[in-house]
Design a protein around this motif. Sequence first.
Motif, PDB file in Angstrom:
ATOM      1  N   CYS A   6       0.866  -1.176   0.000  1.00 53.70           N
ATOM      2  CA  CYS A   6       0.000   0.000   0.000  1.00 53.70           C
ATOM      3  C   CYS A   6       0.902   1.225   0.000  1.00 53.70           C
ATOM      4  CB  CYS A   6      -0.885   0.000   1.241  1.00 53.70           C
ATOM      5  SG  CYS A   6      -1.902  -1.482   1.398  1.00 53.70           S
ATOM      6  N   ALA A   8       1.184   5.362  -0.172  1.00 50.39           N
ATOM      7  CA  ALA A   8       0.538   6.662  -0.001  1.00 50.39           C
ATOM      8  C   ALA A   8       1.590   7.629   0.530  1.00 50.39           C
ATOM      9  CB  ALA A   8      -0.622   6.566   0.988  1.00 50.39           C
ATOM     10  N   LEU A  62      -3.942   6.592  -3.051  1.00 49.63           N
ATOM     11  CA  LEU A  62      -3.608   5.410  -2.267  1.00 49.63           C
ATOM     12  C   LEU A  62      -3.586   4.266  -3.280  1.00 49.63           C
ATOM     13  CD1 LEU A  62      -3.203   3.570   0.167  1.00 49.63           C
ATOM     14  CD2 LEU A  62      -5.692   3.665   0.548  1.00 49.63           C
ATOM     15  N   SER A  85     -10.707  -2.056  -3.077  1.00 49.28           N
ATOM     16  CA  SER A  85     -10.853  -0.627  -3.332  1.00 49.28           C
ATOM     17  C   SER A  85     -11.860   0.000  -2.376  1.00 49.28           C
ATOM     18  CB  SER A  85     -11.278  -0.408  -4.787  1.00 49.28           C
ATOM     19  OG  SER A  85     -11.456   0.960  -5.045  1.00 49.28           O
ATOM     20  N   ALA A  88     -10.442   0.013   1.199  1.00 50.73           N
ATOM     21  CA  ALA A  88      -9.367   1.001   1.366  1.00 50.73           C
ATOM     22  C   ALA A  88      -9.947   2.390   1.594  1.00 50.73           C
ATOM     23  CB  ALA A  88      -8.436   0.985   0.159  1.00 50.73           C
ATOM     24  N   ALA A  89     -10.954   2.749   0.811  1.00 47.67           N
ATOM     25  CA  ALA A  89     -11.580   4.064   0.978  1.00 47.67           C
ATOM     26  C   ALA A  89     -12.304   4.150   2.320  1.00 47.67           C
ATOM     27  CB  ALA A  89     -12.543   4.329  -0.173  1.00 47.67           C
ATOM     28  N   THR A  92      -9.663   4.133   5.443  1.00 46.57           N
ATOM     29  CA  THR A  92      -8.629   5.174   5.502  1.00 46.57           C
ATOM     30  C   THR A  92      -9.176   6.584   5.364  1.00 46.57           C
ATOM     31  OG1 THR A  92      -8.206   5.192   3.113  1.00 46.57           O
ATOM     32  CG2 THR A  92      -6.933   3.605   4.462  1.00 46.57           C
ATOM     33  N   GLU A  96     -12.635   7.105  -2.674  1.00 43.52           N
ATOM     34  CA  GLU A  96     -12.420   5.962  -3.556  1.00 43.52           C
ATOM     35  C   GLU A  96     -11.938   6.394  -4.936  1.00 43.52           C
ATOM     36  OE1 GLU A  96     -14.132   1.535  -4.530  1.00 43.52           O
ATOM     37  OE2 GLU A  96     -15.488   2.975  -3.590  1.00 43.52           O
ATOM     38  N   HIS A  98      -9.623   8.270  -5.445  1.00 42.10           N
ATOM     39  CA  HIS A  98      -8.168   8.405  -5.326  1.00 42.10           C
ATOM     40  C   HIS A  98      -7.497   7.081  -4.973  1.00 42.10           C
ATOM     41  CE1 HIS A  98      -8.039  13.017  -4.747  1.00 42.10           C
ATOM     42  NE2 HIS A  98      -9.127  12.665  -5.388  1.00 42.10           N
ATOM     43  N   VAL A  99      -8.282   5.997  -4.969  1.00 42.94           N
ATOM     44  CA  VAL A  99      -7.753   4.668  -4.653  1.00 42.94           C
ATOM     45  C   VAL A  99      -7.559   3.889  -5.947  1.00 42.94           C
ATOM     46  CG1 VAL A  99      -8.209   2.461  -3.493  1.00 42.94           C
ATOM     47  CG2 VAL A  99      -8.861   4.618  -2.384  1.00 42.94           C
TER      48      VAL A  99
END
Length: 138
Positions: A6, A8, A62, A85, A88-89, A92, A96, A98-99
């Motif tokens: 991961c 970022a 990310l 996906s 992750a959104a 964090t 989404e 930006h994922v």
Amino acid sequence: MPVYTCTAAQGTLTGESKAALAAEITRIHVAINHVPPAYVNVIFSEPPPDSVFAGGEPGAPLIVSGWVRRGHPQEEATRLALELSSAAARVTGVPEGHVMVVLQDGPARSAVEGGLVLPEPGEEKEWLARRGEFGRAS
């Protein structure tokens, strides 16, 4: 067996959000690909903010990159990427949009864990029994 990285920019993720994301990646991978949780590896890479770009501009994506064994049905791989996906959104707070999730697969015989060549999908039970003979690194 699987390895997820991961990426970022520094400061994007908190220690708590990294732990939650690692737990979600593990949960999702285990549910879809049927491996023990201890075999899912999650690593975080946090380059400085001035080293992260999207579309040629400074950005805050990310990116979740995963290596999985070839041979799983495509529908499961797509479901895995979509669920990663969304998770992750959700955990964090990164939107989404930006994922990015990228799954790469390779032949099991191209990877070794604990001194043993990885099993083909569906052959994990025998492999895990052999792996138990060698112990599991902590």
